[in-house]
Design an enzyme around this catalytic site. Structure first.
Site, PDB file in Angstrom:
ATOM      1  N   ASN A  43       3.570   8.330  -6.956  1.00 11.27           N
ATOM      2  CA  ASN A  43       3.419   8.159  -5.511  1.00 11.27           C
ATOM      3  C   ASN A  43       4.784   8.359  -4.852  1.00 11.27           C
ATOM      4  O   ASN A  43       5.754   7.712  -5.226  1.00 11.27           O
ATOM      5  CB  ASN A  43       2.877   6.767  -5.197  1.00 11.27           C
TER       6      ASN A  43
ATOM      7  N   CYS B 246      -0.818   8.280  -2.000  1.00  8.50           N
ATOM      8  CA  CYS B 246      -1.934   7.929  -2.873  1.00  8.50           C
ATOM      9  C   CYS B 246      -3.209   8.649  -2.451  1.00  8.50           C
ATOM     10  O   CYS B 246      -4.055   8.984  -3.283  1.00  8.50           O
ATOM     11  CB  CYS B 246      -2.145   6.415  -2.902  1.00  8.50           C
TER      12      CYS B 246
ATOM     13  N   HIS C   6      -4.991   1.823   0.653  1.00  9.14           N
ATOM     14  CA  HIS C   6      -4.624   2.475  -0.604  1.00  9.14           C
ATOM     15  C   HIS C   6      -5.821   3.255  -1.125  1.00  9.14           C
ATOM     16  O   HIS C   6      -6.960   2.794  -1.011  1.00  9.14           O
ATOM     17  CB  HIS C   6      -4.183   1.413  -1.610  1.00  9.14           C
TER      18      HIS C   6
ATOM     19  N   ASP D 184      -5.257   5.706 -10.594  1.00  6.68           N
ATOM     20  CA  ASP D 184      -4.590   4.933  -9.545  1.00  6.68           C
ATOM     21  C   ASP D 184      -3.107   5.270  -9.581  1.00  6.68           C
ATOM     22  O   ASP D 184      -2.321   4.605 -10.243  1.00  6.68           O
ATOM     23  CB  ASP D 184      -4.825   3.440  -9.763  1.00  6.68           C
TER      24      ASP D 184
END
Length: 1163
Positions: free
Chosen positions: A199, A204, A451, A468
């Protein structure tokens, strides 16, 4: 409140979740007028791991403290508190953090993990409360965590928005304490076979989309087959950057960076820290790739994978007439609100609308007819992308809200259900539209930020994976599907014996985008992609990158077996001094470096030096560098024969016990007259090695001239002839000598006259040196007081130390030692004029000089100039230099704004008049220093301006196509009526008795008409455009059946099926029984649009963002209900046409410098 079972450490957030680490521990003094009330609700009588804390802060707008702590509350057995910055933590947003209240007293190595949300409660409509959630592992270094840009101050302090009621603000924290998960030890590749994406700060949303696209192998293969060459650079080629990224995702062992890709987009650092929408990025990236694929072997891939078609139709009921229009789509936007699942959304999508009564359809040759209107699908694409409308515009509140309702989606989606109810008559019924879920993109958070992450099953097997950012984990189908439906969740009872109500909370993490793959196409789409699909030049380039990375990783892993030896020699000093180095001898990062095994004998290492430098071993002498008490770093002593007999590892530890990562040496080589090396001279305890620099005041130039061994008890006069020879001067030239170093106390002692030192500490001075300090006295003090407890508590700023060397004293008496630097120059004779005549003045200049780049605040990318200034310049010095450069007589009309090093944009607030003492302070942003300042030239002096309220008002002329921005400055207690009166004196009116009104416009919509008695103190033109215009006569005399409606310009994006407003909105009076054709005549006249262009315009009635196109004979008043003109209406007349108008140069409806920019890919 959001208290979910968290995935481990989801710490990235598009709103830049940051620890607040710039401030001292412990609460700051609270202002007397800040009365606060606090309550804490927990699940049960004991201390459950979840709880809510409510903090009521009264007199909020009158707080004049920079930061404020709440009372301490306990959740999970831990003490917490909320930390806020009421006026923002160096941003124009409320800053809010969760803080570990007792972090200063916790034992070493403490850590705790919490999932929490922070909220500012809307006291008028609770559902519009601003809430953001995250999770964090708190520790001593990051004892607080939260949101620096939580919500705009303009929104918070606007009394009509509901966040401040009776000047009271209510803040809530929902905290769930979880067990600590070891995030860093997780090896994604080893555990899952896949790697994540790093990131960049707020990317994200991009990472989740890229992972989804990468795991569509047909798409990946097409990207690999896009033509690129070995001469392309990834940072300048989107195809190559995407190929490189996909290759690394396929073959790398660790997470992959995306910086090359974003650079290829043309993004700067600011774009990477800017929150964007994943749906918007998907559309823009698809369009860009479609364009890049044209004319190549993979042309049409985007359409083949993602393009479907639907048919818009209107069919008359009583006559044989049907109008159809075919449109393509790359994704479908499905309603979430009011729909329980995907099928319900499709049902709503194809729902038939009846056109009857006042809303009849005008059919060609048939007149007004009852009709039915709807959409049916001609074909669906192999890869079906469904965008769930989790964000909607709430017209009652006039703001965007997130829909967190429960919304189900199936593992298998049958779009042929109920005998093909979604299909048009011309659809190919032989194609089976049965889809399998491939990926679920999740948004966690609220409308103001959050997020993104993705659940994907790359091979359509039963195994799901969560992507993630850098972390990839295996997940089950329940986590990927059911837990992403949204809705409410009930925490389990922790004390069943108590009759307490269940603890429910809204799940702010829910599916946002779904990707389905058609069963009949899955073998083609989930295909094999291997190295033969990758161009050879790309394989070679990327394999080389991987090998370099692996080499570095191996070196890091084996670092304990090796020592880095950095060897500085005479040539390095000649090369660097006067160019990069002024106060010291050398930059060790720019000298020869050797990586040798720790067990290697040092004598063997000398053989390596011989190979590198060509100096035989017998002519080499090595000196150890050491950091001395005066904070200088100099050659300290030569290695002894015993030390040279040791191994390298032992020497490294001897040389630098505090930090033994490297061994730094100075290679002394003596040269004869023939420039051939000689054996090193014998060095006794009476000899010291000094280095010499020469200063030329005429050229303002410093250079290295050599080194000498000198007897410690000799005097400078004995070496003057030698120094003149080294400098090329006459033997009897008069020269002055100075010792140069970096003492840590000089500047501080002058600034602290209250620090009285015992006489015993200064034996060489008869009086306190702080009263009449000599350079020698301060230098002696610096050397002798390093251990003084009176001095240890003070943090000193290093300053230049340059003192004359007394030619009458011995070198011992002057306290010179091995490694010291002597700077000398010709003695300045009477009448000689130089800018910096002596070494100390030149060194002070070099130490403080700062080249500052000044950018125009209005055009930061166009207008820039540089000035060489001093860090010690005060505010007046700086603005005087800027004014002189700009040719401005009055420097007080210059206003400066500092630079944000993270966003690469101007800070929201300018520097107040004489508000910063020194230039050095103007350039500091947190722990970084910038070289950029922004300037603007005001029309009145800044001190005068700061006493007024300034508004920028865009005046729209009644008869001319002209918009002029007027700056209105009035006392802060003035009213809107005063603004209008002031404006009347500046503008040209259509007639003397014309009345003006002031409107609030935001993103091409009219929000309100300001009452004349409203105080201007609360009006903020940083966020909304203030527009002034004449009130048309027809609006002053509305009949009982007239309607005053909003009219907006809009474009419809066929790919997104969304309406996008642009241009200037306006009011229009419509009369009872008036047809669209009659109204169009008035609109064309008002806007002065040529006939040819106006014929292309379409007219629509818009409600809830959906256009309903109108016919010329339709009675328009029947469409609109009577509504208060002082609010934004949910119904308006839309003018659909291309946005061909030139963009105006002002953006007064935006934040002063930062914009909510759309996603753009520039290259």
């Amino acid at each position: 409140m959001t208290l979910m079972t968290p995935s481990p450490l989801d710490q990235e957030d598009d709103e830049m979740l940051v620890p607040h680490s710039e401030f001292p521990d412990g609460p700051q003094p609270m202002e007397a007028q800040a009365e606060t009330a606090n309550t804490v609700d927990t699940q049960a009588a004991d201390d459950p791991p979840s709880g809510r804390f409510t903090w009521t802060i009264e007199n909020f707008s009158r707080l004049n403290t920079k930061k404020l702590y709440s009372d301490i509350f306990v959740v999970g057995g831990y003490k917490w508190r909320i930390l806020i910055f009421p006026k923002g933590n160096n941003v124009d947003h409320l800053s809010i953090y969760l803080d570990v209240a007792d972090s200063a007293t916790l034992p070493y190595g403490w850590s705790r993990y919490a999932h929490f949300s922070l909220a500012v409660i809307n006291q008028i409509h609770n559902k519009f409360s601003v809430r953001k959630e995250t999770q964090h592992q708190f520790n001593a270094r990051e004892s607080d965590w939260g949101f620096t840009s939580f919500m705009a101050l303009g929104e918070l302090y606007n009394p009509g928005r509901g966040y401040l009621v009776n000047d009271t603000c209510i803040i809530e924290a929902d905290v769930a304490v979880r067990r600590i998960v070891d995030y860093w030890s997780h090896d994604s590749k080893k555990e899952t076979g896949y790697v994540g994406l790093k990131n960049q700060g707020a990317t994200c949303y991009m990472n989740s989309l890229l992972q989804t696209l990468y795991h569509i192998p047909y798409f990946r293969k097409a990207v690999y087959h896009m033509p690129t060459t070995e001469n392309d650079m990834p940072s300048g080629s989107i195809p190559l950057a995407l190929q490189s990224l996909f290759y690394k995702l396929q073959y790398s062992e660790t997470s992959v960076a995306t910086k090359e890709l974003t650079k290829s987009f043309g993004w700067d650092t600011y774009d990477s820290f800017m929150q964007h929408d994943v749906q918007e990025l998907n559309r823009v990236l698809s369009e860009k790739l479609e364009d890049k694929m044209k004319g190549t072997v993979v042309e049409g891939t985007i359409q083949q994978l993602f393009e479907g078609h639907h048919m818009n139709y209107i069919e008359c009921i009583n006559v044989d007439y049907k109008s159809t229009r075919k449109e393509s789509f790359y994704d479908l936007q499905l309603d979430v609100k009011g729909c329980r699942d995907v099928y319900a959304s499709f049902d709503k999508y194809v729902e038939v609308e009846r056109l009857e009564g006042d809303n009849k359809y005008h059919a060609e040759q048939h007149g007004l007819q009852d009709a039915k209107k709807g959409v049916l699908f001609i074909d669906f694409p192999p890869v079906l992308q469904l965008q769930l409308k989790r964000f909607e515009y709430d017209f009652m509140r006039d703001t965007m809200v997130k829909i967190n309702d429960r919304y189900e989606f199936p593992l298998q989606l049958d779009l042929d259900r109920e005998n093909g109810k979604y299909l048009s008559p011309e659809a190919d019924r032989s194609v089976r539209n049965l889809y399998t879920l491939h990926s679920v993109l999740v948004h966690s958070g609220g409308v103001h930020g959050g997020h993104y992450y993705a659940y994907i099953r790359p091979t359509l097997s039963d195994q799901w994976f969560k992507f993630d950012d850098e972390r990839v984990t295996k997940e089950d189908v329940k986590r990927a599907l059911e837990e992403q439906y949204g809705g409410e969740e009930e925490l389990p009872q922790t004390n069943p014996g108590f009759n307490n109500s269940p603890f429910k909370f809204t799940k702010y993490s829910n599916a946002y985008m779904l990707v389905y793959i058609r069963e009949s196409d899955k073998d083609k789409i989930i295909c094999n992609v291997d190295e033969k699909d990758i161009a050879e030049h790309l394989r070679i380039r990327l394999k080389k990158e991987q090998e370099e990375k692996e080499k570095k990783r191996k070196e890091k892993a084996e670092a304990h077996l090796y020592t880095i030896i950095k060897v500085a020699c005479n040539e390095d000093l000649v090369e660097q001094i006067g160019k990069e180095i002024y106060f010291d001898l050398v930059d060790h990062d720019k000298v020869r470096s050797f990586r040798v095994q720790r067990q290697m004998a040092f004598n063997q290492f000398k053989e390596e030096v011989t190979k590198e430098f060509g100096i035989p071993v017998q002519f080499q002498r090595f000196w150890l560098w050491a950091k001395r008490q005066n904070h200088t770093y100099r050659p300290n002593r030569p290695l002894t024969p015993q030390e040279e007999a040791q191994c390298v590892g032992q020497l490294r530890e001897v040389s630098n016990k505090a930090n033994n990562a490297e061994l730094k040496l100075f290679l002394e080589v003596e040269l004869g007259l023939d420039m051939r090396p000689l054996p090193p001279p014998e060095k006794t305890k009476e000899d010291i090695l000094l280095f010499f620099k020469l200063y030329d005041p005429a050229k303002e130039e410093l250079r290295y001239v050599g080194r000498l061994f000198i007897k410690i008890n000799s005097k400078p006069g004995e070496i003057l002839a030698t120094l003149n020879e080294m400098a090329g001067f006459a033997p009897d030239e008069e020269i002055d000598l100075y010792e140069v170093s970096y003492p840590c106390l000089l500047d501080t002692l002058f600034k602290l006259p209250f620090l009285l030192l015992p006489h015993s500490l200064c034996p060489h001075t008869p009086t306190n040196p702080l009263v009449a300090p000599s350079l020698y006295g301060i230098w002696y003090l610096r050397r002798s007081l390093v251990t003084s407890s009176a001095v240890q508590e003070i943090k000193f700023e290093p300053n230049v130390m340059c003192e004359p060397v007394d030619k009458r004293m011995t070198f011992r008496g002057s306290q010179l030692e091995d490694g010291d630097i002597i700077c000398f120059q010709k003695t300045v004779r009477a009448g000689e004029q130089y800018r910096y005549p002596e070494v100390p003045m030149y060194m002070e200049y070099v130490h403080n000089r700062q080249v500052v780049r000044f950018r125009s605040l209005e055009k930061p990318k166009d207008d820039e100039f540089s000035l060489e200034l001093s860090k010690t310049h005060n505010y007046d010095d700086v603005v005087e230099r800027v004014a002189a450069h700009l040719g401005l007589d009055d420097p007080s009309k210059i206003r400066l704004t500092p630079h944000n090093c993270y966003s690469q944009q101007p800070k929201p607030q300018p520097i107040k008049y004489r508000g910063v003492e020194r230039l050095a302070d103007m350039l500091v942003h947190y722990n970084q220093t910038s070289d950029i300042l922004y300037y603007e030239v005001l029309d009145i002096p800044l001190p005068e301006l700061q006493g007024l309220k300034t508004l920028k008002v865009a005046f729209h002329h009644a008869t001319k196509d002209e918009v002029v921005i007027h700056t209105i400055r009035l006392p802060k207690y003035s009213t809107v009526g005063d603004v209008i009166n002031d404006l009347k004196s500046k503008v040209e009116l259509s007639h003397p008795n014309a009345e003006l009104r002031l409107l609030e416009v935001f993103y091409h919509k009219i929000y309100k008409i300001f009452p004349l008695n409203e105080k201007i103190e609360n009006i903020n033109d940083q966020y909304w455009t203030l527009r002034a215009e004449e009130i048309p006569e027809e609006e002053k005399n509305l009949g009982p059946h007239d309607r005053l409606i909003h009219v907006y310009h809009f474009m419809k994006d066929p790919a997104q099926n969304q309406v996008q407003n642009f241009g200037e909105p306006f009011f229009l009076v419509i009369h009872e029984g008036e047809t669209l054709a009659e109204i169009k005549v008035r609109i064309q006249k008002k806007l002065q649009v040529p006939d040819e262009e106006f014929a292309k315009w379409k007219f629509a009635f818009l409600s809830m963002g959906r256009p309903d196109y109108l016919e010329d004979n339709e009675i328009l008043s029947a469409r609109f209900q009577r509504r208060d003109v002082y609010g934004a209406w949910e119904q308006y007349l839309g003018l659909e046409h291309a946005d061909n108008a030139p963009k105006r140069s002002y953006a007064v409806n935006q934040n002063r410098h930062t914009f909510e920019k759309p996603v753009r890919i520039y290259n």
